[in-house]
Design a protein around this motif. Structure first.
Motif, short mmCIF file in Angstrom:
data_model
loop_
_atom_site.label_atom_id
_atom_site.label_comp_id
_atom_site.label_asym_id
_atom_site.label_seq_id
_atom_site.Cartn_x
_atom_site.Cartn_y
_atom_site.Cartn_z
N PRO A 266 0.81 -1.22 0.00
CA PRO A 266 0.00 0.00 0.00
C PRO A 266 0.84 1.27 0.00
CG PRO A 266 -0.01 -1.02 2.17
CD PRO A 266 0.81 -1.90 1.30
N PHE A 267 2.14 1.15 0.12
CA PHE A 267 3.02 2.32 0.13
C PHE A 267 4.36 1.89 -0.45
CE2 PHE A 267 4.21 -0.23 3.56
CZ PHE A 267 3.18 -0.29 4.49
N SER A 268 5.24 2.85 -0.70
CA SER A 268 6.55 2.41 -1.18
C SER A 268 7.47 2.18 0.01
CB SER A 268 7.15 3.44 -2.14
OG SER A 268 6.97 4.72 -1.62
N LEU A 269 8.40 1.26 -0.17
CA LEU A 269 9.34 0.95 0.91
C LEU A 269 10.27 2.14 1.14
CD1 LEU A 269 10.39 -2.67 -0.10
CD2 LEU A 269 8.79 -1.99 1.70
N THR A 270 10.73 2.29 2.36
CA THR A 270 11.75 3.31 2.60
C THR A 270 13.08 2.81 2.03
OG1 THR A 270 12.38 2.37 4.74
CG2 THR A 270 10.65 4.04 4.76
N ASP A 271 13.97 3.74 1.76
CA ASP A 271 15.28 3.34 1.23
C ASP A 271 15.97 2.36 2.17
OD1 ASP A 271 14.89 4.87 -0.96
OD2 ASP A 271 16.08 6.58 -0.26
N ALA A 272 15.79 2.60 3.46
CA ALA A 272 16.45 1.73 4.44
C ALA A 272 15.88 0.31 4.36
CB ALA A 272 16.28 2.30 5.84
N GLN A 273 14.58 0.21 4.20
CA GLN A 273 13.98 -1.12 4.06
C GLN A 273 14.51 -1.82 2.81
OE1 GLN A 273 9.90 0.35 4.28
NE2 GLN A 273 9.48 -0.98 6.04
N LYS A 274 14.57 -1.07 1.71
CA LYS A 274 15.08 -1.65 0.46
C LYS A 274 16.51 -2.15 0.63
CE LYS A 274 12.46 1.26 -2.72
NZ LYS A 274 12.61 2.51 -3.46
N ASP A 297 14.56 0.93 14.64
CA ASP A 297 13.81 1.59 15.70
C ASP A 297 12.35 1.12 15.67
OD1 ASP A 297 13.44 3.29 17.78
OD2 ASP A 297 14.36 5.01 16.77
N VAL A 298 11.66 1.30 16.76
CA VAL A 298 10.24 0.96 16.79
C VAL A 298 9.52 1.71 15.68
CG1 VAL A 298 9.93 0.26 19.17
CG2 VAL A 298 10.06 2.68 18.62
N GLY A 299 8.68 1.00 14.96
CA GLY A 299 7.92 1.63 13.90
C GLY A 299 8.65 1.79 12.58
N SER A 300 9.87 1.24 12.48
CA SER A 300 10.64 1.43 11.25
C SER A 300 10.21 0.47 10.15
CB SER A 300 12.14 1.29 11.54
OG SER A 300 12.43 0.02 12.06
N GLY A 301 9.32 -0.44 10.49
CA GLY A 301 8.78 -1.32 9.46
C GLY A 301 9.55 -2.62 9.29
N LYS A 302 9.88 -3.24 10.39
CA LYS A 302 10.64 -4.48 10.33
C LYS A 302 9.78 -5.65 9.86
CE LYS A 302 12.08 -4.09 14.63
NZ LYS A 302 11.67 -2.72 14.95
N THR A 303 8.49 -5.62 10.23
CA THR A 303 7.63 -6.74 9.89
C THR A 303 7.57 -6.95 8.37
OG1 THR A 303 6.31 -6.02 11.76
CG2 THR A 303 5.41 -7.78 10.42
N LEU A 304 7.47 -5.84 7.69
CA LEU A 304 7.38 -5.90 6.24
C LEU A 304 8.67 -6.46 5.64
CD1 LEU A 304 5.19 -5.17 4.32
CD2 LEU A 304 6.25 -2.93 4.03
N VAL A 305 9.78 -6.02 6.17
CA VAL A 305 11.07 -6.53 5.71
C VAL A 305 11.11 -8.04 5.94
CG1 VAL A 305 13.55 -6.52 6.17
CG2 VAL A 305 12.29 -4.36 6.04
P1 ADP Z 1 8.45 -2.34 13.81
O1 ADP Z 1 9.74 -2.09 13.11
O2 ADP Z 1 8.34 -1.59 15.08
O3 ADP Z 1 8.17 -3.80 13.96
P2 ADP Z 1 6.19 -2.43 12.11
O4 ADP Z 1 6.73 -3.44 11.18
O5 ADP Z 1 5.20 -2.89 13.12
O6 ADP Z 1 7.37 -1.71 12.85
O7 ADP Z 1 5.62 -1.22 11.25
C1 ADP Z 1 4.99 -0.15 11.85
C2 ADP Z 1 3.92 0.40 10.94
O8 ADP Z 1 4.48 1.05 9.81
C3 ADP Z 1 3.01 -0.67 10.39
O9 ADP Z 1 1.70 -0.21 10.48
C4 ADP Z 1 3.43 -0.79 8.92
O10 ADP Z 1 2.38 -1.18 8.09
C5 ADP Z 1 3.90 0.60 8.60
N1 ADP Z 1 4.92 0.66 7.55
C6 ADP Z 1 5.95 -0.19 7.36
N2 ADP Z 1 6.72 0.18 6.31
C7 ADP Z 1 6.15 1.31 5.81
C8 ADP Z 1 6.48 2.18 4.71
N3 ADP Z 1 7.53 1.96 3.93
N4 ADP Z 1 5.67 3.24 4.51
C9 ADP Z 1 4.62 3.48 5.31
N5 ADP Z 1 4.25 2.70 6.34
C10 ADP Z 1 5.01 1.62 6.60
#
Ligand code: ADP
Ligand code: MG
Length: 698
Positions: A266-274, A297-305
């Motif tokens: 639903p969004f683009s990945l951050t450069d750090a995630q990529k 950090d908390v909220g940095s989007g680790k789950t998606l990675v």
């Molecule tokens: P954490 O690193 O703390 O585990 P999460 O993986 O729970 O973080 O992600 C926190 C929130 O950010 C989630 O709701 C997730 O969907 C959202 N998120 C992750 N990556 C992105 C991104 N690239 N752009 C916007 N939102 C994102």
């Protein structure tokens, strides 16, 4: 140098068997080598001589040159003291002794010129400056040397037995004089490339510095050497593992990954995630087993990675699993991942301690026949009954809650061992990670998704409590939820529990219209889970808890975090707690409640929290303030305590340098068999292995 390890300390000139026992017990010094490595804690500058007229407010120890005018004794028994009236020619001060009075009054005389060295303090009552138990030397004697003088770590017992910093210094000087040749331990090319002084010279300079410059060079060399042993040891272990452990090769990026990336995100990945995903891709097609730590950090989007990395495995015909430290976290991950993976037709299942037997059986079957591609769970995942057809990658979330043994059991779930990806929200500075995580490769997600509103953080005191509750009430009326966290620290357990329970009662009375959940570490796990569930599902609006909620819990509707007795928490812990809010679209607030009477350091710590949202800045500051020995993950390793001169907190640059040279050495001579490395290899074996147990580090 290694020969000195065989010389018992009692044979060093001036020590003897009695004192040897004492030093061994108090300072853990057993051999001549240990004594040489007992470095000064700091140095005092004796190049400047002060006049009493120049004394002012808060001064460090200083030296004054002059004569005693009189000696008089005052008081009786325990209060007895000797007072020497000392003059530098124009002004006077009092020198006080409370111990060893007889000896002192014999040793010093009026008329002789002395240098006294101590910390001046001003007594309003007598309107005079004074020094208590200063060092006193006859002008021109050996002890009166000018320039930098080392201050050695000591214990009270040693002081009471008449062993001073100076005594230790004298032993070391004797020892160095008795050993005109000390074998060089560093490989010769390093000495010349880095322009280091030879070992013996460095030891002389660190114990009796000729100048600030020679001291700096000596310390640099000794720190470097200490860190080089550690880095070489780590690197050797890592390389050994990498060459020994075959890894599954995931060469393709297939349809699952691509479809998810192109159609479902639903969004683009951050450069750090990529970047982190790219690093993982490199690893999993290298042919070696991956052991990678992702700090974010908390909220940095680790789950998606994590999900994208698991898709890589699934694309290559393998299964994936994700392990979380608690049932609640596992369930949350399961729901998130199922929601995302369903769109591309991947079957995700959940296995925890409370999974019903029928479901459990079905999962076991599905794992064996390969129909389950992605399994989420708690440590129930590592049980022997859980067998995979082809486990390709295991992701561990919030690693510090897992022991190394559990990690090891994951390795055993497939042959070759699955790739391992560990996620942690406790960022630690890179050079520290490089050291304490030993054989893990480290990736960092150092960027938050765009548009994230920082959590507004404020510091409040007891007298602001009503206002704080009013603000909380406003948030609750808007339908938000709140955490209220209390410290629970072992030493004060009873008292802490009492204040937690009282806090819970107060909140219930203050907010009678809302449901309040209540969680602490002493509860039965079922009760705890039930209470957490109340909050996570929104049935309870307020959660009163200890730090058990610290890790990972995700309740996006929670917008308030009140931390009681914030002064008792460490920085990293406060940051973790704060990370529990600010996870949804609404602006969030973190309120640090503190006692009024807090020290300067504590206030600085709390104010830093109110000033920055950045976990890495906070981690660095935390490490500087508390020392690396207290940091998450380093505690078990003992490594911070095994260092004699280098500091993991402040010597990042030298750590990197040491890492570089460790690579050079091992590239050229992987088994350290070359004659040029002989002494180094021997020292390495003697230095590192008995201090640090790498297998204990996770
Ligand atoms: P954490 O690193 O703390 O585990 P999460 O993986 O729970 O973080 O992600 C926190 C929130 O950010 C989630 O709701 C997730 O969907 C959202 N998120 C992750 N990556 C992105 C991104 N690239 N752009 C916007 N939102 C994102
Ligand atoms: Mg997470």
């Amino acid at each position: 140098m290694n020969r000195l390890r065989e010389i018992d300390i009692q044979y060093v000139k001036g020590i003897g068997p009695q004192r040897a026992k004492l030093i061994a017990k108090e300072l853990d010094i057993h051999t001549a080598y240990d004594l040489l490595c007992h470095y000064p804690r700091n140095y005092v500058d004796r190049s400047r001589t002060y006049r009493i007229a120049d004394f002012s407010g808060e001064m460090p120890s200083v030296q004054v040159r002059g004569r005693f005018l009189t000696f008089t004794t005052h008081g009786e028994g325990a209060k007895k003291r000797l007072v020497g009236l000392f003059t530098d020619g124009t002004h006077r001060m009092e020198i006080l002794w409370f111990k060893g009075i007889q000896g002192i009054s014999k040793a010093f005389s009026t008329g002789t010129e002395y240098i006294v060295f101590g910390k001046p303090s001003f007594f309003a009552a007598t309107n005079a400056w004074s020094m208590v138990h200063p060092e006193v030397d006859v002008v021109g004697s050996a002890g009166s040397t000018e320039g930098l003088r080392g201050v050695y770590p000591l214990t009270e017992t040693l002081r009471n037995r008449g062993i001073s910093s100076r005594t230790i210094h004298t032993w070391i000087v004797n020892l160095l004089a008795a050993h005109p040749n000390i074998t060089e331990t560093l490989p010769p090319f390093i000495i010349s490339e880095l322009n280091f002084p030879p070992l013996r010279q460095a030891l002389i300079d660190v114990h009796t510095p000729r100048s600030a410059d020679s001291l700096r060079k000596a310390r640099e060399r000794l720190k470097f050497e200490e860190l080089l042993y550690i880095q070489t040891d780590i690197l050797r272990t890592t390389r050994r593992r990498k060459t020994a452990s075959q890894g599954l090769v995931f060469s393709r990026v297939g349809t699952f990954f691509n479809r998810f990336y192109n159609e479902c995100l639903p969004f683009s990945l951050t450069d750090a995630q990529k970047r982190v995903i790219r690093e993982v891709r490199e690893d999993v097609r290298s042919g070696h087993q991956m052991n990678r730590l992702v700090q974010g950090d908390v909220g940095s989007g680790k789950t998606l990675v994590a999900l994208m990395c698991m898709l890589l495995a699934i694309d290559n015909g393998a299964q994936a699993c994700l392990m979380a430290p608690t049932e609640i976290l596992a369930t949350q991950h399961y729901e998130t991942l199922r929601g995302m993976a369903a769109q591309i037709g991947i079957d995700v299942r959940l296995l925890t301690g409370s999974t019903r037997t029928a479901e459990r059986r079905s999962i076991h079957r599905g794992l064996m026949d390969g129909s389950i591609q992605l399994l989420v769970g708690t440590h129930a995942l590592v049980e022997d009954t859980v067998q995979f057809r082809n486990l390709g990658i295991a992701v561990i979330d919030e690693q510090h809650r897992f022991g190394v043994a559990q990690r090891g059991r994951l390795w055993g779930k497939n042959n070759p061992a699955p790739h391992i990806l560990i996620m942690t929200a406790t960022p630690i500075p890179r050079t520290l990670a490089m050291t304490v995580y030993g054989d893990l490769d480290v990736s960092v997600i150092d960027q938050l998704p765009p548009g994230r509103k920082p959590v507004e953080t404020i510091l409040r005191y007891e007298e602001n409590r009503l206002d704080v509750y009013k603000a909380l009430g406003r948030q609750l009326r808007q339908g938000r939820q709140a955490y209220i966290v209390y410290p629970l620290i072992e030493e004060n357990e009873k008292l802490d529990l009492k204040s937690l329970e009282e806090g819970y009662e107060t909140i219930r009375e203050t907010f009678p219209d809302y449901k309040v959940a209540f969680v602490h570490g002493r509860m039965k796990p079922e009760t705890k889970d039930y209470q957490m569930e109340l909050f996570a599902t929104g049935k309870a609006q307020i959660l009163v808890a200890t730090t058990v909620i610290e890790v990972g819990v995700n309740v996006p509707n929670a917008t308030v975090m009140i931390i009681e007795n914030a002064e008792r928490f460490g920085l990293s812990q406060l940051h973790q707690l704060r990370g529990r809010v600010g996870r949804g679209a609404e602006k969030s607030h973190c309120i640090l409640m503190s006692r009024h009477q807090i020290g300067r350091d504590t206030r600085q710590r709390l104010e830093l929290m109110t000033n920055t949202p950045d976990g890495f800045i906070i981690a660095e500051a935390d490490m500087r303030m508390r020392g690396p020995g207290d940091m998450e993950g380093t505690r078990q390793s003992g490594i911070a305590f095994s260092l004699r001169i280098a500091s993991l907190a402040t010597d990042g640059r030298i750590i990197q340098l040491a890492r570089h040279y460790a690579e050079l050495i091992l590239d050229a001579d992987p088994l350290l068999k070359h004659p040029d490395n002989a002494v180094f290899a021997r020292s390495l074996a003697l230095t590192v292995n008995h201090n640090v147990d790498w297998s204990k580090i996770s």
